[in-house]
Design a protein around this motif. Structure first.
Motif, PDB file in Angstrom:
ATOM      1  N   LEU A 381       0.829  -1.203   0.000  1.00 18.61           N
ATOM      2  CA  LEU A 381       0.000   0.000   0.000  1.00 18.61           C
ATOM      3  C   LEU A 381       0.862   1.252   0.000  1.00 18.61           C
ATOM      4  CD1 LEU A 381      -2.971  -0.757   2.428  1.00 18.61           C
ATOM      5  CD2 LEU A 381      -3.108  -0.153   0.019  1.00 18.61           C
ATOM      6  N   GLY A 382       1.935   1.227   0.794  1.00 20.48           N
ATOM      7  CA  GLY A 382       2.811   2.388   0.842  1.00 20.48           C
ATOM      8  C   GLY A 382       3.470   2.665  -0.495  1.00 20.48           C
ATOM      9  N   LEU A 383       4.003   1.626  -1.121  1.00 16.50           N
ATOM     10  CA  LEU A 383       4.632   1.803  -2.434  1.00 16.50           C
ATOM     11  C   LEU A 383       3.610   2.242  -3.475  1.00 16.50           C
ATOM     12  CD1 LEU A 383       6.946  -1.340  -2.415  1.00 16.50           C
ATOM     13  CD2 LEU A 383       7.656   1.046  -2.141  1.00 16.50           C
ATOM     14  N   GLN A 384       2.432   1.667  -3.386  1.00 14.79           N
ATOM     15  CA  GLN A 384       1.382   2.035  -4.332  1.00 14.79           C
ATOM     16  C   GLN A 384       0.981   3.493  -4.161  1.00 14.79           C
ATOM     17  OE1 GLN A 384      -2.630   0.203  -3.894  1.00 14.79           O
ATOM     18  NE2 GLN A 384      -2.215  -0.664  -5.925  1.00 14.79           N
ATOM     19  N   GLY A 385       0.783   3.905  -2.898  1.00 10.89           N
ATOM     20  CA  GLY A 385       0.397   5.294  -2.648  1.00 10.89           C
ATOM     21  C   GLY A 385       1.458   6.287  -3.074  1.00 10.89           C
ATOM     22  N   LEU A 386       2.743   5.899  -2.965  1.00  9.12           N
ATOM     23  CA  LEU A 386       3.830   6.807  -3.331  1.00  9.12           C
ATOM     24  C   LEU A 386       4.025   6.917  -4.834  1.00  9.12           C
ATOM     25  CD1 LEU A 386       6.676   6.117  -0.723  1.00  9.12           C
ATOM     26  CD2 LEU A 386       5.501   8.281  -1.122  1.00  9.12           C
ATOM     27  N   TRP A 387       4.050   5.776  -5.520  1.00 11.53           N
ATOM     28  CA  TRP A 387       4.466   5.782  -6.928  1.00 11.53           C
ATOM     29  C   TRP A 387       3.394   5.318  -7.911  1.00 11.53           C
ATOM     30  CZ3 TRP A 387       8.637   3.681  -3.650  1.00 11.53           C
ATOM     31  CH2 TRP A 387       9.624   4.631  -3.414  1.00 11.53           C
ATOM     32  N   PHE A 388       2.408   4.560  -7.433  1.00 15.86           N
ATOM     33  CA  PHE A 388       1.380   4.050  -8.353  1.00 15.86           C
ATOM     34  C   PHE A 388      -0.001   4.266  -7.746  1.00 15.86           C
ATOM     35  CE2 PHE A 388       5.204   1.357  -8.463  1.00 15.86           C
ATOM     36  CZ  PHE A 388       5.650   1.628  -9.754  1.00 15.86           C
ATOM     37  N   PRO A 389      -0.372   5.523  -7.476  1.00 19.96           N
ATOM     38  CA  PRO A 389      -1.647   5.777  -6.796  1.00 19.96           C
ATOM     39  C   PRO A 389      -2.835   5.240  -7.586  1.00 19.96           C
ATOM     40  CG  PRO A 389      -0.719   7.805  -7.700  1.00 19.96           C
ATOM     41  CD  PRO A 389       0.329   6.756  -7.827  1.00 19.96           C
ATOM     42  N   THR A 390      -3.762   4.658  -6.859  1.00 23.36           N
ATOM     43  CA  THR A 390      -4.991   4.134  -7.446  1.00 23.36           C
ATOM     44  C   THR A 390      -6.160   4.984  -6.967  1.00 23.36           C
ATOM     45  OG1 THR A 390      -5.390   2.633  -5.590  1.00 23.36           O
ATOM     46  CG2 THR A 390      -4.018   1.809  -7.413  1.00 23.36           C
ATOM     47  N   ALA A 391      -7.332   4.680  -7.492  1.00 21.53           N
ATOM     48  CA  ALA A 391      -8.532   5.406  -7.054  1.00 21.53           C
ATOM     49  C   ALA A 391      -8.761   5.202  -5.554  1.00 21.53           C
ATOM     50  CB  ALA A 391      -9.746   4.932  -7.853  1.00 21.53           C
ATOM     51  N   TRP A 392      -8.445   3.989  -5.064  1.00 20.75           N
ATOM     52  CA  TRP A 392      -8.677   3.711  -3.639  1.00 20.75           C
ATOM     53  C   TRP A 392      -7.728   4.525  -2.762  1.00 20.75           C
ATOM     54  CZ3 TRP A 392      -5.945   2.070   0.581  1.00 20.75           C
ATOM     55  CH2 TRP A 392      -6.701   1.696   1.693  1.00 20.75           C
ATOM     56  N   THR A 393      -6.433   4.538  -3.090  1.00 18.09           N
ATOM     57  CA  THR A 393      -5.483   5.297  -2.271  1.00 18.09           C
ATOM     58  C   THR A 393      -5.777   6.789  -2.333  1.00 18.09           C
ATOM     59  OG1 THR A 393      -3.884   5.382  -4.096  1.00 18.09           O
ATOM     60  CG2 THR A 393      -3.665   3.579  -2.496  1.00 18.09           C
ATOM     61  N   THR A 394      -6.238   7.269  -3.491  1.00 17.80           N
ATOM     62  CA  THR A 394      -6.588   8.682  -3.625  1.00 17.80           C
ATOM     63  C   THR A 394      -7.794   9.017  -2.762  1.00 17.80           C
ATOM     64  OG1 THR A 394      -5.728   8.705  -5.885  1.00 17.80           O
ATOM     65  CG2 THR A 394      -7.210  10.501  -5.242  1.00 17.80           C
ATOM     66  N   ARG A 395      -8.822   8.153  -2.785  1.00 16.39           N
ATOM     67  CA  ARG A 395     -10.002   8.382  -1.944  1.00 16.39           C
ATOM     68  C   ARG A 395      -9.641   8.308  -0.475  1.00 16.39           C
ATOM     69  NH1 ARG A 395     -12.526   4.821  -5.565  1.00 16.39           N
ATOM     70  NH2 ARG A 395     -12.422   3.176  -3.975  1.00 16.39           N
TER      71      ARG A 395
END
Length: 583
Positions: A381-395
């Protein structure tokens, strides 16, 4: 003389003392991390902090107030402790968390000391470490809520009773336990549950069971216990009844009825919120009591063996914990913290076995799998939020108003996941217990020093309050309608309010009449959802969003002519906050 490689009694005593103080030092560092770095955050923290601040401001520590309302949901003891903490520290960000910190450390010490007295130092250490690892205990210890204080008083009550019933007779310990139970009553009301300890004790006496203390047949011991219990309650009840007698009013009588009957017996039998199914507390045990609950496959057979051997040292605390869980399961209203007082005694009974359980291969693998299941999703989740943000992490970031802080938040996830994996790699299977301790210590340090302050800053109403202060100006007056408890403390001035539990249409009506007395200088901050049909949205100022709600600021010229004089239609219940918002 001790043989080679073996510590003698003096050496063991010294080592035990060092381990004991290292335990408390480590607990202090974990539990105190972050204190002073954030303000109160919903849901309960702002309410208690507001009441405590009003105690200090008014000098009335006996009758708590939430705004202009008498606050009858809880006795004033906990809020008074927060107010006293402020008097000592001079900082509300420290004061609102200090009681939870101190009482949680006290609970840990009691669990260790009782475990040491019953089974020895290692059992006491195991019990305290087991409790310190538990998610619910640490999370609540780092919150400015009432439950850690109640848990301490009930644990102290049980500590005194068990020392008398298992290790005694010990009149002083028994009286201390009864006095602590009374303090638990005037803190939240549930201190009376300590008397449930006598049920398994009477049962064990009738058979009899092993390890029961000789029965104290002196009437003075039992009468003294009752007197200590009554004395503790009298510390609050006597001044309260005297105050109400001297200031008799309908409001005072309603306060007594609410706090003595509505918030206790009536709330238990006819609750109005927090409805959960009968099995709810099983979910709490298997989730909020992690990772201690992972040891249950090893603990349950060990406890069953001790109970078959009629060992009262296990029967009394285990039976009391079960009775508390059953008691709160019988009412429809359930919150996870209700059964928190049962946790220290379950950890106590786990203490003698945790070291041996962690030597078993299944337990070691369970601990490591638990850590991997925690580390890998957090890291991803941390890596995704930093470099590959998704609709879920943005919300997720938007819902918590993280804004520019979102990158720091996701970086914290990466650091946590990497730390746990490092603990697993460095300590491996044979030291799974140490890996568990180190990983959880890192988690709570990061939470207290990084995540919690960041989330508190992001959701703080202070920026909204600063904007409102600028619009109102130094000579203006401000009132709140349909307000939330986190709002009043962040203003430099004390806002006017028209009650908290008062229906919102009545608050608005009173606010309009208040504004009509000085229409040029009086402003109202209102929840935007309750403006229509009386307040013109276009004539009001958008004050911003906090706690997920939009707020508007207006003067009298924004009020519709039909509502002048405080003529506000009641409307539908759901439109006007008519639902019962008591907690």
């Amino acid at each position: 003389m001790a043989g080679p490689g073996h510590a003698g009694p003096a050496g063991r005593t010294r080592r035990d003392a060092i381990e004991r103080w290292l335990l408390m030092l480590g607990a202090f560092l974990v539990l105190a991390a972050g204190i002073g770095l954030r303000g109160p955050t919903p849901s309960d923290e702002p309410r208690f902090a507001l009441v405590a601040q009003q105690m200090v401001a008014s000098g009335n520590w006996l009758i708590p107030h939430r705004g202009t309302d008498w606050y009858a949901d809880k006795p004033p003891a906990f809020m008074a402790m927060q107010a006293l903490s402020y008097k000592l520290s001079g900082d509300w960000w420290i004061a609102f968390l200090l009681p939870s910190l101190l009482f949680s450390l006290g609970t840990l010490w009691l669990v260790y000391d009782l475990g040491r007295r019953l089974w020895g130092h290692r059992a006491g250490m195991g019990a305290a470490l087991g409790l310190l690892c538990t998610v619910q205990f640490v999370f609540q210890a780092k919150r400015g809520q009432i439950d850690p204080t109640v848990t301490f008083f009930l644990t102290l009550a049980n500590y005194g009773l068990l020392r008398h019933l298992l290790l005694g007779p010990d009149r002083s310990a028994f009286w201390l336990g009864c006095f602590a139970a009374g303090l638990g009553v005037i803190t939240k009301g549930v201190g009376v549950l300590a008397v449930l300890m006598f049920l398994p004790w009477l049962y064990a006496r009738s058979l009899p069971w092993e390890h029961l203390a000789a029965t104290d047949r002196r009437y003075g011991t039992w009468l003294g216990g009752g007197a200590a219990f009554a004395l503790a309650m009298a510390l609050w009840l006597v001044p309260l009844l005297w105050y109400v007698h001297q200031h008799d009013s309908a409001e005072a009588r309603a306060y007594l009825d609410d706090i003595f009957f509505n918030q206790t017996m009536h709330r238990y039998v006819h609750p109005w919120n927090s409805f959960q199914p009968p099995w709810f507390y099983l979910e709490v045990i298997f989730t909020s009591w992690l990772p201690l609950s992972l040891a249950l496959p090893g603990l349950l057979p060990a406890w069953r063996t001790r109970l078959r051997e009629r060992d009262a040292r296990y029967l009394l605390p285990l039976a009391w914990s079960v009775l508390v869980i059953v008691f709160f399961s019988l009412t429809r209203a359930k919150r996870d913290v209700y059964i928190m007082p049962a946790l220290p005694l379950l950890a106590l009974c786990a203490g003698p076995f945790l070291h041996d359980i962690l030597q078993r291969r299944w337990a070691q693998w369970t601990a490591l799998v638990f850590l991997l299941l925690l580390a890998l999703p957090v890291l991803v989740l941390g890596l995704q939020g930093l470099w590959f943000p998704t609709a879920w992490t943005t919300r997720f970031a938007a819902a918590r108003q993280l804004g520019e802080q979102s990158a720091s938040f996701w970086l914290m996830f990466v650091v946590l996941g990497a730390w746990i994996l490092l603990c697993i790699a460095g300590l491996r299977l044979r030291r799974a217990g140490a890996a568990l301790l180190a990983s959880l210590a890192g988690l709570w340090l990061l939470w207290g020093l990084w995540a919690a302050p960041m989330l508190a800053r992001a959701s703080s109403p202070k920026p909204l309050a600063q904007r409102v202060e600028q619009w109102v100006g130094p000579d203006g007056e401000l009132a709140l309608v349909a307000w939330k408890e986190e709002l009043p403390p962040v203003f430099t001035r004390r806002p006017v309010d028209f009650g908290f539990v008062t229906p919102w249409h009545q608050q608005l009506a009173n606010a309009i009449r208040w504004q009509e007395q000085a229409p040029r200088t009086r402003w109202v901050l209102i929840l935007s959802d309750v403006m229509a049909p009386c307040v013109d949205r276009d004539a009001s100022i958008d004050a911003g969003v906090t706690s997920g709600r939009n707020w508007r600021l207006y003067r009298l010229d924004a009020v519709a002519a039909a509502c002048r004089g405080g003529v506000v239609p009641e409307g539908a219940v759901e439109d006007w906050g008519g639902v019962d918002r008591r907690r």
